[in-house]
Design a protein around this motif. Structure first.
Motif, PDB file in Angstrom:
ATOM      1  N   GLU A  23     -47.799  21.371 -26.689  1.00 14.85           N
ATOM      2  CA  GLU A  23     -47.698  22.434 -26.062  1.00 14.85           C
ATOM      3  C   GLU A  23     -47.638  22.364 -24.231  1.00 14.85           C
ATOM      4  O   GLU A  23     -46.745  22.886 -23.836  1.00 14.85           O
ATOM      5  N   GLN A  24     -48.616  21.463 -23.964  1.00 10.93           N
ATOM      6  CA  GLN A  24     -48.591  21.399 -22.533  1.00 10.93           C
ATOM      7  C   GLN A  24     -47.498  20.407 -21.991  1.00 10.93           C
ATOM      8  O   GLN A  24     -47.027  20.626 -20.982  1.00 10.93           O
ATOM      9  N   MET A  25     -46.943  19.520 -22.904  1.00 10.96           N
ATOM     10  CA  MET A  25     -45.807  18.899 -22.447  1.00 10.96           C
ATOM     11  C   MET A  25     -44.774  19.784 -21.977  1.00 10.96           C
ATOM     12  O   MET A  25     -43.898  19.639 -21.160  1.00 10.96           O
ATOM     13  N   LYS A  26     -44.489  20.728 -23.174  1.00 14.71           N
ATOM     14  CA  LYS A  26     -43.512  21.818 -23.122  1.00 14.71           C
ATOM     15  C   LYS A  26     -43.585  22.458 -21.743  1.00 14.71           C
ATOM     16  O   LYS A  26     -42.788  22.950 -21.105  1.00 14.71           O
ATOM     17  N   GLN A  27     -44.920  23.148 -21.348  1.00 11.08           N
ATOM     18  CA  GLN A  27     -45.110  23.822 -20.381  1.00 11.08           C
ATOM     19  C   GLN A  27     -44.815  23.056 -18.931  1.00 11.08           C
ATOM     20  O   GLN A  27     -44.317  23.514 -18.137  1.00 11.08           O
ATOM     21  N   LEU A  28     -45.100  21.820 -19.282  1.00 10.37           N
ATOM     22  CA  LEU A  28     -44.894  20.828 -17.977  1.00 10.37           C
ATOM     23  C   LEU A  28     -43.225  20.648 -17.787  1.00 10.37           C
ATOM     24  O   LEU A  28     -42.962  19.734 -17.017  1.00 10.37           O
ATOM     25  N   ARG A  29     -42.360  20.843 -18.916  1.00  7.43           N
ATOM     26  CA  ARG A  29     -40.900  20.710 -19.018  1.00  7.43           C
ATOM     27  C   ARG A  29     -40.769  19.178 -18.852  1.00  7.43           C
ATOM     28  O   ARG A  29     -39.833  18.593 -18.533  1.00  7.43           O
ATOM     29  N   HIS A  61     -41.759  15.255 -25.029  1.00 12.86           N
ATOM     30  CA  HIS A  61     -42.373  16.169 -26.131  1.00 12.86           C
ATOM     31  C   HIS A  61     -41.522  15.769 -27.312  1.00 12.86           C
ATOM     32  O   HIS A  61     -42.262  15.518 -28.505  1.00 12.86           O
ATOM     33  N   THR A 115     -51.322  19.382 -31.270  1.00 11.61           N
ATOM     34  CA  THR A 115     -50.454  20.719 -31.114  1.00 11.61           C
ATOM     35  C   THR A 115     -50.664  20.958 -29.886  1.00 11.61           C
ATOM     36  O   THR A 115     -49.733  21.455 -28.837  1.00 11.61           O
ATOM     37  N   LYS A 116     -51.965  21.067 -29.108  1.00 14.21           N
ATOM     38  CA  LYS A 116     -52.201  21.513 -27.774  1.00 14.21           C
ATOM     39  C   LYS A 116     -51.538  20.500 -26.646  1.00 14.21           C
ATOM     40  O   LYS A 116     -50.797  20.719 -25.543  1.00 14.21           O
ATOM     41  N   THR A 117     -51.421  19.319 -27.070  1.00 17.56           N
ATOM     42  CA  THR A 117     -50.630  18.293 -26.373  1.00 17.56           C
ATOM     43  C   THR A 117     -49.226  18.497 -26.262  1.00 17.56           C
ATOM     44  O   THR A 117     -48.611  18.382 -25.163  1.00 17.56           O
TER      45      THR A 117
END
Length: 241
Positions: free
Chosen positions: A7-13, A18, A3-5
């Motif tokens: 979310e980080q992919m989404k934040q990194l666009r 993702h 889940t954290k991974t």
């Protein structure tokens, strides 16, 4: 952790990555090895970025038609060279800074063909812009009045492919004549242009007017250009039938 991974992919666009990683977590997904998973995620991100780039290029081109080369009608009455048009799909004419001139009567399919070639250029990553010729000249006159003329001319110069549709519906006045000369001069030998016109190329000199400028424009535009002359009845009438 997953889940954290995500979310980080989404934040990194990393939107393609993702979606791919999320699908790989499903119970029915393929059981990837670590190197296969990395390749899958990387390819998914690459494809997503390419698709978004093509979509962005296509929207910014403002095409008249949502056209594709595969849908062009090669009815014998139109006297089209299918091999010639399919060669344009590779967009080598853009790599070689060459022009295409498309002529034919009203409704012959000139705008559709120009748009189809433009769409293909966008799919290969080229910057394309489509204009009705009269509307472009009106915009350029307005740009001269508000001081944005040089910025607009510079923007046109940077396009890999400029499409001018309905060229020659009106004879050019002195302002439009010089604007066209500037556009063609800026692009000559550096960028490609497609012009679609109801007038045969032989009539363009008279339509442009001012012999010296007309000679200069046509010398840069016509002599090494690919030419398509569409025959046959109006495609609009044909579709109605």
């Amino acid at each position: 952790m997953n889940t954290k991974t995500l979310e980080q992919m989404k934040q990194l666009r990393l939107f393609g990555m993702h979606r791919a990683f999320e699908s790989s977590l499903a119970p029915e997904s393929i059981n990837y090895t670590s190197d296969e998973l990395i390749a899958y995620l990387t390819q998914s991100e690459w494809d997503d970025r390419q698709n978004r780039k093509i979509d962005r290029l296509t929207k910014s081109a403002h095409f008249r038609y949502n056209a594709v080369i595969e849908a062009i009608d090669y009815d014998p009455s139109r006297v089209l060279d299918k091999n010639q048009i399919q060669r344009f799909a590779s967009c080598d004419f853009i790599k070689n800074n060459q022009n295409i001139l498309i002529t034919g009567s009203t409704g012959a399919g000139k705008s559709y063909m120009a748009s189809a070639i433009g769409h293909q250029a966008c799919s290969l990553g080229y910057k394309v812009v489509y204009y009705n010729a009269n509307k472009l000249f009106t915009l350029l006159k307005t740009a001269k009045a508000d001081g944005s003329y040089l910025k607009m001319i510079s923007k046109l110069e940077k396009q890999d492919l400029l499409i001018l549709d309905d060229f020659g519906l009106k004879a050019l006045d002195n302002i439009n004549r010089h604007a066209l000369m500037e556009i063609i001069e800026d692009r000559h030998g550096k960028r490609s242009t497609i012009i679609a016109s109801q007038l045969p190329v032989e009539a363009w000199h008279k339509m442009i007017g001012e012999q010296t400028i007309a000679d200069a424009i046509l010398d840069r535009l016509v002599h090494t250009a690919h030419r398509i002359d569409i025959k046959g009845e109006s495609m609009r009438k044909k579709l109605k039938k």
